[in-house]
Design a protein around this motif. Sequence first.
Motif, PDB file in Angstrom:
ATOM      1  N   GLN B  25       0.864  -1.185   0.000  1.00  0.00           N
ATOM      2  CA  GLN B  25       0.000   0.000   0.000  1.00  0.00           C
ATOM      3  C   GLN B  25       0.901   1.235   0.000  1.00  0.00           C
ATOM      4  O   GLN B  25       1.640   1.467   0.968  1.00  0.00           O
ATOM      5  CB  GLN B  25      -0.890   0.017   1.238  1.00  0.00           C
ATOM      6  CG  GLN B  25      -1.813  -1.199   1.311  1.00  0.00           C
ATOM      7  CD  GLN B  25      -2.320  -1.415   2.711  1.00  0.00           C
ATOM      8  OE1 GLN B  25      -1.539  -1.746   3.605  1.00  0.00           O
ATOM      9  NE2 GLN B  25      -3.599  -1.230   2.903  1.00  0.00           N
ATOM     10  N   ILE B  26       0.834   1.967  -1.074  1.00  0.00           N
ATOM     11  CA  ILE B  26       1.679   3.159  -1.201  1.00  0.00           C
ATOM     12  C   ILE B  26       0.773   4.344  -1.485  1.00  0.00           C
ATOM     13  O   ILE B  26      -0.098   4.281  -2.347  1.00  0.00           O
ATOM     14  CB  ILE B  26       2.694   3.005  -2.348  1.00  0.00           C
ATOM     15  CG1 ILE B  26       3.598   1.802  -2.088  1.00  0.00           C
ATOM     16  CG2 ILE B  26       3.534   4.271  -2.516  1.00  0.00           C
ATOM     17  CD1 ILE B  26       4.511   1.471  -3.249  1.00  0.00           C
ATOM     18  N   ALA B  27       1.015   5.420  -0.732  1.00  0.00           N
ATOM     19  CA  ALA B  27       0.211   6.624  -0.933  1.00  0.00           C
ATOM     20  C   ALA B  27       1.113   7.853  -0.932  1.00  0.00           C
ATOM     21  O   ALA B  27       1.846   8.086   0.024  1.00  0.00           O
ATOM     22  CB  ALA B  27      -0.834   6.747   0.170  1.00  0.00           C
ATOM     23  N   GLY B  28       1.058   8.594  -2.015  1.00  0.00           N
ATOM     24  CA  GLY B  28       1.778   9.876  -2.097  1.00  0.00           C
ATOM     25  C   GLY B  28       3.266   9.759  -1.901  1.00  0.00           C
ATOM     26  O   GLY B  28       3.889  10.632  -1.283  1.00  0.00           O
ATOM     27  N   LEU B  29       3.839   8.709  -2.416  1.00  0.00           N
ATOM     28  CA  LEU B  29       5.285   8.495  -2.206  1.00  0.00           C
ATOM     29  C   LEU B  29       6.106   9.380  -3.144  1.00  0.00           C
ATOM     30  O   LEU B  29       5.922   9.350  -4.370  1.00  0.00           O
ATOM     31  CB  LEU B  29       5.624   7.025  -2.468  1.00  0.00           C
ATOM     32  CG  LEU B  29       7.113   6.685  -2.478  1.00  0.00           C
ATOM     33  CD1 LEU B  29       7.743   6.923  -1.107  1.00  0.00           C
ATOM     34  CD2 LEU B  29       7.336   5.232  -2.909  1.00  0.00           C
ATOM     35  N   SER B  30       6.947  10.153  -2.545  1.00  0.00           N
ATOM     36  CA  SER B  30       7.910  10.948  -3.326  1.00  0.00           C
ATOM     37  C   SER B  30       9.307  10.635  -2.801  1.00  0.00           C
ATOM     38  O   SER B  30       9.506  10.428  -1.599  1.00  0.00           O
ATOM     39  CB  SER B  30       7.615  12.440  -3.191  1.00  0.00           C
ATOM     40  OG  SER B  30       6.391  12.746  -3.775  1.00  0.00           O
ATOM     41  N   HIS B  31      10.248  10.621  -3.692  1.00  0.00           N
ATOM     42  CA  HIS B  31      11.621  10.275  -3.285  1.00  0.00           C
ATOM     43  C   HIS B  31      12.595  10.996  -4.192  1.00  0.00           C
ATOM     44  O   HIS B  31      12.338  11.169  -5.371  1.00  0.00           O
ATOM     45  CB  HIS B  31      11.815   8.757  -3.407  1.00  0.00           C
ATOM     46  CG  HIS B  31      12.967   8.225  -2.617  1.00  0.00           C
ATOM     47  ND1 HIS B  31      12.875   7.963  -1.274  1.00  0.00           N
ATOM     48  CD2 HIS B  31      14.229   7.912  -2.976  1.00  0.00           C
ATOM     49  CE1 HIS B  31      14.036   7.489  -0.839  1.00  0.00           C
ATOM     50  NE2 HIS B  31      14.886   7.469  -1.873  1.00  0.00           N
ATOM     51  N   ARG B  32      13.676  11.426  -3.622  1.00  0.00           N
ATOM     52  CA  ARG B  32      14.690  12.100  -4.431  1.00  0.00           C
ATOM     53  C   ARG B  32      16.072  11.693  -3.957  1.00  0.00           C
ATOM     54  O   ARG B  32      16.266  11.390  -2.777  1.00  0.00           O
ATOM     55  CB  ARG B  32      14.496  13.614  -4.381  1.00  0.00           C
ATOM     56  CG  ARG B  32      14.513  14.224  -2.984  1.00  0.00           C
ATOM     57  CD  ARG B  32      14.287  15.739  -3.026  1.00  0.00           C
ATOM     58  NE  ARG B  32      13.028  16.106  -3.643  1.00  0.00           N
ATOM     59  CZ  ARG B  32      12.876  17.145  -4.480  1.00  0.00           C
ATOM     60  NH1 ARG B  32      13.924  17.902  -4.767  1.00  0.00           N
ATOM     61  NH2 ARG B  32      11.705  17.439  -4.991  1.00  0.00           N
ATOM     62  N   TYR B  33      16.991  11.698  -4.878  1.00  0.00           N
ATOM     63  CA  TYR B  33      18.381  11.413  -4.520  1.00  0.00           C
ATOM     64  C   TYR B  33      19.126  12.718  -4.353  1.00  0.00           C
ATOM     65  O   TYR B  33      18.961  13.652  -5.135  1.00  0.00           O
ATOM     66  CB  TYR B  33      19.055  10.552  -5.596  1.00  0.00           C
ATOM     67  CG  TYR B  33      18.570   9.125  -5.576  1.00  0.00           C
ATOM     68  CD1 TYR B  33      18.608   8.387  -4.402  1.00  0.00           C
ATOM     69  CD2 TYR B  33      18.051   8.535  -6.710  1.00  0.00           C
ATOM     70  CE1 TYR B  33      18.143   7.082  -4.380  1.00  0.00           C
ATOM     71  CE2 TYR B  33      17.589   7.239  -6.689  1.00  0.00           C
ATOM     72  CZ  TYR B  33      17.633   6.516  -5.518  1.00  0.00           C
ATOM     73  OH  TYR B  33      17.166   5.231  -5.474  1.00  0.00           O
ATOM     74  N   ARG B  34      19.938  12.726  -3.322  1.00  0.00           N
ATOM     75  CA  ARG B  34      20.704  13.939  -3.056  1.00  0.00           C
ATOM     76  C   ARG B  34      22.078  13.812  -3.694  1.00  0.00           C
ATOM     77  O   ARG B  34      22.809  12.870  -3.409  1.00  0.00           O
ATOM     78  CB  ARG B  34      20.814  14.173  -1.561  1.00  0.00           C
ATOM     79  CG  ARG B  34      19.479  14.441  -0.913  1.00  0.00           C
ATOM     80  CD  ARG B  34      19.590  14.808   0.552  1.00  0.00           C
ATOM     81  NE  ARG B  34      18.269  15.202   1.057  1.00  0.00           N
ATOM     82  CZ  ARG B  34      17.373  14.358   1.558  1.00  0.00           C
ATOM     83  NH1 ARG B  34      17.658  13.085   1.621  1.00  0.00           N
ATOM     84  NH2 ARG B  34      16.208  14.800   1.984  1.00  0.00           N
ATOM     85  N   ALA B  35      22.392  14.726  -4.536  1.00  0.00           N
ATOM     86  CA  ALA B  35      23.703  14.734  -5.184  1.00  0.00           C
ATOM     87  C   ALA B  35      24.323  16.104  -4.979  1.00  0.00           C
ATOM     88  O   ALA B  35      23.666  17.128  -5.192  1.00  0.00           O
ATOM     89  CB  ALA B  35      23.557  14.428  -6.667  1.00  0.00           C
ATOM     90  N   ARG B  36      25.576  16.112  -4.517  1.00  0.00           N
ATOM     91  CA  ARG B  36      26.242  17.398  -4.233  1.00  0.00           C
ATOM     92  C   ARG B  36      26.444  18.219  -5.495  1.00  0.00           C
ATOM     93  O   ARG B  36      26.281  19.425  -5.500  1.00  0.00           O
ATOM     94  CB  ARG B  36      27.594  17.134  -3.577  1.00  0.00           C
ATOM     95  CG  ARG B  36      27.462  16.718  -2.126  1.00  0.00           C
ATOM     96  CD  ARG B  36      28.809  16.414  -1.546  1.00  0.00           C
ATOM     97  NE  ARG B  36      28.682  15.799  -0.221  1.00  0.00           N
ATOM     98  CZ  ARG B  36      29.654  15.176   0.408  1.00  0.00           C
ATOM     99  NH1 ARG B  36      30.842  15.071  -0.150  1.00  0.00           N
ATOM    100  NH2 ARG B  36      29.463  14.653   1.593  1.00  0.00           N
ATOM    101  N   SER B  37      26.777  17.519  -6.574  1.00  0.00           N
ATOM    102  CA  SER B  37      27.146  18.273  -7.782  1.00  0.00           C
ATOM    103  C   SER B  37      25.913  18.810  -8.521  1.00  0.00           C
ATOM    104  O   SER B  37      25.908  19.948  -8.971  1.00  0.00           O
ATOM    105  CB  SER B  37      27.962  17.371  -8.704  1.00  0.00           C
ATOM    106  OG  SER B  37      27.238  16.182  -8.942  1.00  0.00           O
ATOM    107  N   THR B  38      24.890  17.973  -8.581  1.00  0.00           N
ATOM    108  CA  THR B  38      23.745  18.390  -9.398  1.00  0.00           C
ATOM    109  C   THR B  38      22.529  18.798  -8.568  1.00  0.00           C
ATOM    110  O   THR B  38      21.487  19.137  -9.129  1.00  0.00           O
ATOM    111  CB  THR B  38      23.323  17.220 -10.312  1.00  0.00           C
ATOM    112  OG1 THR B  38      23.032  16.095  -9.485  1.00  0.00           O
ATOM    113  CG2 THR B  38      24.424  16.862 -11.286  1.00  0.00           C
ATOM    114  N   GLY B  39      22.660  18.757  -7.266  1.00  0.00           N
ATOM    115  CA  GLY B  39      21.512  19.060  -6.428  1.00  0.00           C
ATOM    116  C   GLY B  39      20.585  17.862  -6.348  1.00  0.00           C
ATOM    117  O   GLY B  39      20.893  16.788  -6.878  1.00  0.00           O
TER     118      GLY B  39
END
Lengths: 477, 278
Positions: B25-39
């Motif tokens: 059950q997944i609801a409103g899942l957002s995820h991002r990778y943090r990269a120093r060079s590209t933000g």
Amino acid sequence: MNWADALTVAGRELRRRTGRAVLTVLAIALAAALLSALLTIAGTARTRVLSQLSHGGALAGITVEPNSPNPSQETLDNPIPGPPRAITARAVSEMSRLPGVLHVYTVTAEQTTVVPPAKAPPGSTLCPPAVGGTGAGSVAGSGGGSASGQPGCSAQPFGTTLVSADLTNVSELPITLLAGRLPATNSTVEVDATLEYLQHLGLSRSRASEVVGSRVTLVDVAAGSGLLFSQRLNVEIVGVVDEEAGSGSLVVWPALIGREELFAGAAAAVAGAGAGPGSAAGFSGIDAPGQSPATPSYTAAVVIAKQLGDVAGVRAGIAAIGYSSTAPVGLIVSVGRYLHVVELVLSGIGFVALAIAALGIANALLAAIRERRREIGVMKAIGARDRDVLRVFLVEALFLGLVGGVIGTILGIAMAAAIAANANAYLHSEGLAGVALSVPWLLPIGGIAGSAVVALLAGIFPALRAARLPARAAVDI
Amino acid sequence: MSPPCDCATCSGTGVVYRPPIAVIQIAGLSHRYRARSTGDVPVLRDVSLLIHEGDHVTLLGPSGSGKTTLLSIVGGLERPQRGAVAVAGHDLTKLTGNEMAEFRRREVGFVFQHFGLLEALTSLENVELPLMLAGVGIRPRRARAQELLGLVGLGHRMSHRPAQLSGGERQRVAIARALANRPGLLLADEPTGNLDEDSAELVGHLLESLRRELGCTLLVVTHHHALAARAERRYVIKDGRLDPAGQSHSEGTTVAGPAKETAHVAGTERAWPAGEAL
């Protein structure tokens, strides 16, 4: 994952990278070998040097002189003694009861005439017997006449002293075996020659072994002096010793002089302190006030203190009893300090080597983690906790350290033994006592455990790093 | 917690209705990778998805669309940053590190594109590994591993190391390993990506037949159309979003969506929009 399973996985991983594992083990083995060898050599050298200072006897040994103490000198290692005074059985008994005394050994001396070998032993350069003489031999290369009829041989019978002591605990006496062996217990036909004997024959100490096996004749110079033999006694020289127990050419068991029966009472008086029986007669020229002629006396006594710290107190007690004493304790303590510094330096070198090996282990593990990043991620993906991964890497490090430690310690002791063998060959060629390899029991245990601990410490950082890798590494490209 | 794969069998003579049990059950899942060079790089954007017990679902999408990240989050390899994620009754936003490891060990079986076998271990030891991590004794775990290797047709390859196996065989060992702890959810990330057509077909067939036989839920990320075609439902991810233009099949029935469902996650009632069932 339990430790046994961690060991299985770690073992498989090490086997998979055999080359790297072997090199890492070799690095730590060499370091452990260097450390073990240095410590063994340092310990052996320490024993040898201190043994030299104590003339082969106990470090806490005190030689009691047949002299009264000189109050102004008694704190020195080698004081100038006071007037002569016979060492009586009663005095020995008192010494044995002093606090801090472990054993008391007595030494006696007996005047005799020694007739050097009538027949040269095999391989010896000793001269053949003098023709028509008293059986005297001579020594090649000593110059002078030719009593034996052989050019260069000139040895003659000479008057000297037999040094008699209980040789049961010879390691506690200032007697060092240079060649051959000690006379058999209570033997009346075997003797050891001393350096003084070699001097009489014109032999250097490096040729000590040449007199071993030769036979000499002892001649009683004074009828009724108490010697066991009436006029002449043929004995075999079975060894050569460097000794400071007394001044004489031959070292013998008291049985050869044959005074046990006479001194049975005196022997009993000091038996509790470990003092051996000895001879009293023939102690000519010694002032022995209050002693009847039949009362036994000794030319010297060796008092063994329980430890170096007791020596000063025991010497004071001996002075209070009325005798001068010598003990190289000051020198031993001083030299011991220098030796300790040398040991620290050598240990430091060994530990630097071990530290370098530890860096090797850390590097090998870090490389393994870089290579196994995805595998570690997979392990986590299928349920491994941080501590499971930590265990696998710590076990790998521990295994490398243990194996390296075992190999290194054995190698180190073998290296030290080889070095000691070479040193002994040289020392024996110079007529000096060899070194006995001294491997403290703690060294193998410490070497292996130390290597394991160092490896474990070196493995902690890489193992933590592996344990903290995210499970996500399993799907990273 | 979902039932183990191989115990969800029904018996009886009549047709029994069993309401579907939500496994993912997944609801409103957002995820991002943090990269120093590209933000920060957003990978998943407001994804909602519902998968029921026993479903066979495929995630399709171009490279970098977020499929593997979604799979990693569902499998507990990665912690969700925003939104709600519940798998097999566990709120993955709240599990501690050790609880997450426990979750992965008990609830999920992974199959990777790169097989993920430990090269130093034999096939048998690789299959034993999850059981080893679960603290199972040597005899029962060996028996279980032998049973599973027999199930995937590799009973004769137990003592072989991965390097001695073909790609298809390695993947079958990996499937056996994934099933070792009887998980309710099988996650496969490009399971045929490194295989030839024949091996891919074999692995696809094996996954499907095991799912049916053991009754577990199967979520597959793939580019492989033949493998995707085996799924009951297919979702397409594009730029981190479940693409509403995709299509899905469920036992031959087209399901229109999105629909609203409600589920309880760790005691909190939340609105769960059904996945983009297209």
